[in-house]
Write a protein that holds these residues in place. Structure first.
Motif, short mmCIF file in Angstrom:
data_model
loop_
_atom_site.label_atom_id
_atom_site.label_comp_id
_atom_site.label_asym_id
_atom_site.label_seq_id
_atom_site.Cartn_x
_atom_site.Cartn_y
_atom_site.Cartn_z
N ALA A 1 -24.78 -1.06 -53.94
CA ALA A 1 -25.42 -0.01 -54.76
C ALA A 1 -24.53 0.47 -55.91
N PHE A 2 -23.23 0.33 -55.79
CA PHE A 2 -22.31 0.81 -56.82
C PHE A 2 -22.30 -0.10 -58.06
N LEU A 3 -22.82 -1.31 -57.95
CA LEU A 3 -22.76 -2.27 -59.06
C LEU A 3 -23.74 -1.89 -60.17
N LYS A 4 -23.20 -1.63 -61.35
CA LYS A 4 -23.99 -1.28 -62.53
C LYS A 4 -23.45 -2.07 -63.72
N ASP A 5 -24.27 -2.95 -64.26
CA ASP A 5 -23.85 -3.70 -65.44
C ASP A 5 -23.48 -2.72 -66.56
N ASP A 6 -22.47 -3.06 -67.31
CA ASP A 6 -21.97 -2.30 -68.45
C ASP A 6 -21.26 -1.00 -68.09
N SER A 7 -20.99 -0.75 -66.80
CA SER A 7 -20.21 0.44 -66.45
C SER A 7 -19.24 0.24 -65.28
N THR A 8 -19.58 -0.59 -64.31
CA THR A 8 -18.68 -0.83 -63.18
C THR A 8 -17.47 -1.62 -63.67
N THR A 9 -16.28 -1.24 -63.21
CA THR A 9 -15.07 -1.96 -63.61
C THR A 9 -14.63 -2.92 -62.50
N ARG A 10 -13.76 -3.85 -62.88
CA ARG A 10 -13.21 -4.78 -61.91
C ARG A 10 -12.48 -4.02 -60.80
N GLU A 11 -11.80 -2.93 -61.17
CA GLU A 11 -11.09 -2.12 -60.18
C GLU A 11 -12.07 -1.49 -59.19
N ASP A 12 -13.22 -1.03 -59.69
CA ASP A 12 -14.26 -0.49 -58.80
C ASP A 12 -14.69 -1.53 -57.76
N VAL A 13 -14.86 -2.75 -58.23
CA VAL A 13 -15.28 -3.84 -57.35
C VAL A 13 -14.23 -4.10 -56.28
N TYR A 14 -12.96 -4.17 -56.67
CA TYR A 14 -11.89 -4.38 -55.69
C TYR A 14 -11.82 -3.22 -54.69
N LEU A 15 -12.04 -2.00 -55.14
CA LEU A 15 -12.02 -0.85 -54.23
C LEU A 15 -13.15 -0.91 -53.21
N HIS A 16 -14.32 -1.37 -53.64
CA HIS A 16 -15.49 -1.42 -52.75
C HIS A 16 -15.54 -2.69 -51.89
N LEU A 17 -15.18 -3.82 -52.48
CA LEU A 17 -15.38 -5.10 -51.80
C LEU A 17 -14.09 -5.83 -51.45
N ALA A 18 -12.95 -5.36 -51.94
CA ALA A 18 -11.64 -5.97 -51.70
C ALA A 18 -11.52 -7.31 -52.41
N GLU A 19 -10.72 -8.20 -51.86
CA GLU A 19 -10.43 -9.48 -52.50
C GLU A 19 -11.68 -10.37 -52.54
#
Length: 100
Positions: free
Chosen positions: A19-37
């Motif tokens: 649910a946190f994934l938003k094109d044009d606003s989510t950062t790579r760091e956000d992804v690593y924080l939510h989903l890890a490696e």
């Protein structure tokens, strides 16, 4: 004993996992924080993929360290040169988790 019980537990899906994934606003760091490696990286880290499975409750993130590292879907994330998500998509890679 706790480690033995934890290794026998089946992961349960989450309806809000992505649910946190938003094109044009989510950062790579956000992804690593939510989903890890990620499962895989391409283009110098500009494309990340995550292996996912699904049950009635939602998506399940498959981890590399699991004995049965497989899944039904590949989540593909494409970032710009500033690390901002530009596009994401879910690709079905197999009908059943253990199928080729």
């Amino acid at each position: 004993m706790t480690a033995v019980l934890a290794s026998c537990m089946t992961p349960v899906g989450s309806p809000d996992l992505l649910a946190f994934l938003k094109d044009d606003s989510t950062t790579r760091e956000d992804v690593y924080l939510h989903l890890a490696e990620p499962s895989s990286t391409f283009e110098g880290g500009r494309i990340l993929t995550y292996l996912l499975d699904e049950d009635k409750a939602g998506y399940i993130l498959m981890r590399r360290r699991e004995k049965t590292w497989n899944g039904k879907f590949s989540l593909v994330l494409a970032f710009d040169e500033h690390g901002v998500l530009r596009h994401h998509t879910m690709v079905r890679i197999r009908a059943f988790p253990n199928s080729p």
